[in-house]
Design a protein around this motif. Structure first.
Motif, short mmCIF file in Angstrom:
data_model
loop_
_atom_site.label_atom_id
_atom_site.label_comp_id
_atom_site.label_asym_id
_atom_site.label_seq_id
_atom_site.Cartn_x
_atom_site.Cartn_y
_atom_site.Cartn_z
N THR A 35 -14.18 -14.43 -5.94
CA THR A 35 -12.61 -14.11 -5.96
C THR A 35 -12.78 -12.72 -5.44
N MET A 36 -11.57 -12.34 -4.56
CA MET A 36 -11.46 -10.93 -4.13
C MET A 36 -9.97 -10.60 -4.43
N TYR A 37 -9.79 -9.32 -5.01
CA TYR A 37 -8.40 -9.05 -4.74
C TYR A 37 -8.49 -7.50 -4.32
N VAL A 38 -7.39 -7.31 -3.43
CA VAL A 38 -7.13 -6.25 -2.51
C VAL A 38 -5.90 -5.60 -2.83
N ASN A 39 -5.74 -4.27 -2.78
CA ASN A 39 -4.36 -3.55 -2.88
C ASN A 39 -4.52 -2.52 -1.99
N ALA A 40 -3.51 -2.21 -1.23
CA ALA A 40 -3.38 -0.66 -0.69
C ALA A 40 -2.15 -0.11 -1.01
N TYR A 41 -2.40 1.24 -1.12
CA TYR A 41 -1.31 2.23 -1.56
C TYR A 41 -0.95 3.09 -0.37
N PHE A 42 0.43 3.40 -0.29
CA PHE A 42 0.88 4.07 0.88
C PHE A 42 1.98 5.27 0.53
N GLY A 43 1.82 6.31 1.04
CA GLY A 43 3.00 7.34 0.65
C GLY A 43 4.08 7.19 1.75
N ALA A 44 5.11 7.50 1.15
CA ALA A 44 6.49 7.67 1.95
C ALA A 44 7.23 8.65 1.70
N ASP A 45 8.18 9.04 2.46
CA ASP A 45 9.45 9.89 2.02
C ASP A 45 10.29 9.29 1.22
N PRO A 46 10.52 9.85 -0.04
CA PRO A 46 11.71 9.11 -0.71
C PRO A 46 13.00 9.51 -0.35
N HIS A 47 13.31 10.12 0.58
CA HIS A 47 14.79 10.38 1.14
C HIS A 47 15.03 9.30 2.26
N HIS A 48 13.93 8.71 2.77
CA HIS A 48 14.31 7.84 3.91
C HIS A 48 13.82 6.34 3.50
N VAL A 49 14.00 5.82 2.24
CA VAL A 49 13.77 4.51 1.98
C VAL A 49 14.10 3.38 2.96
N ALA A 50 15.68 3.57 3.33
CA ALA A 50 16.01 2.74 3.93
C ALA A 50 15.52 2.64 5.39
#
Length: 212
Positions: free
Chosen positions: A67-82
């Motif tokens: 079994t394999m579990y994969v996650n990816a984490y990304f950075g983003a600008d909190p002022h432009h969430v929409a």
């Protein structure tokens, strides 16, 4: 079990599944405003039970299951969430897109409107800031809260890798020195893309094999 886990069929199935998920992660990185910061892979093969006495869940039917579990984490600008989430929906609109969220996902468009200040809590009054988009069997997208006045709910740091023991157990944190704290320091907030666990190879006790 080690011999089975390192067999050619298992290795090919393992590589096929991981490569497919990594292609999807690369697509997200290239076609959205998210910036890839960290990928985690947890991959293990376990042996079946000799006999089940109480709960019949099939664990006594196989010799080994991987079994394999994969996650990816990304950075983003909190002022432009929409704009970030709306851009994800736009990237997911075309047929065949590797992004399973599009503008036909009504709840997702309500989340965008929430961050634009056009509507209240998408899940109903008092439910608070949304934190997740879910596509059954495909992917889940979670993100840090950014609009709470008090303590914000943040994506948790991935657990440290246990000692690797290939081919039975493999754990990757890429890059190894990256943390979500460092990503928030650089980008402001974190999005987490989670893929459902994949049973990519099973060897049954009758000799039958099932792979991806």
């Amino acid at each position: 079990m080690r011999t089975l886990a390192g067999g050619g069929e298992v290795v090919r199935a393992r590589q096929q599944v991981e490569q497919g998920i990594r292609r999807t992660i690369t697509h997200w990185d290239a076609h959205t405003a998210l910036t890839l910061g960290l990928v985690t892979v947890d991959d293990s093969c376990v042996g079946g039970r000799a006999r089940e006495y109480f709960f019949q869940d099939g664990d006594d039917q196989y010799k080994i299951r991987c079994t394999m579990y994969v996650n990816a984490y990304f950075g983003a600008d909190p002022h432009h969430v929409a704009a970030t989430i709306d851009g994800i929906l736009t990237a997911g609109d075309p047929d065949g897109s590797l992004i399973p969220f599009g503008h036909d996902f009504i709840y997702a468009t309500e989340v965008v409107d929430y961050y634009r200040g056009r509507r209240g809590d998408p899940q109903g009054p008092g439910t608070g800031e949304p934190r997740e988009l879910f596509s059954a069997g495909t992917a889940t997208l979670d993100w840090d809260q950014v609009r709470q006045n008090g303590k914000r709910e943040l994506i948790e740091e991935p657990p440290a890798c246990p000692p690797s023991d290939p081919p039975v157990r493999r754990c990757l944190r890429e890059p190894a020195d990256t943390t979500l704290t460092k990503m928030r320091r650089e980008y402001g907030m974190v999005f987490k893309l989670s893929f459902p666990s994949t049973n990519y190879f099973t060897v049954y006790k009758d000799g039958q094999t099932v792979g991806q």
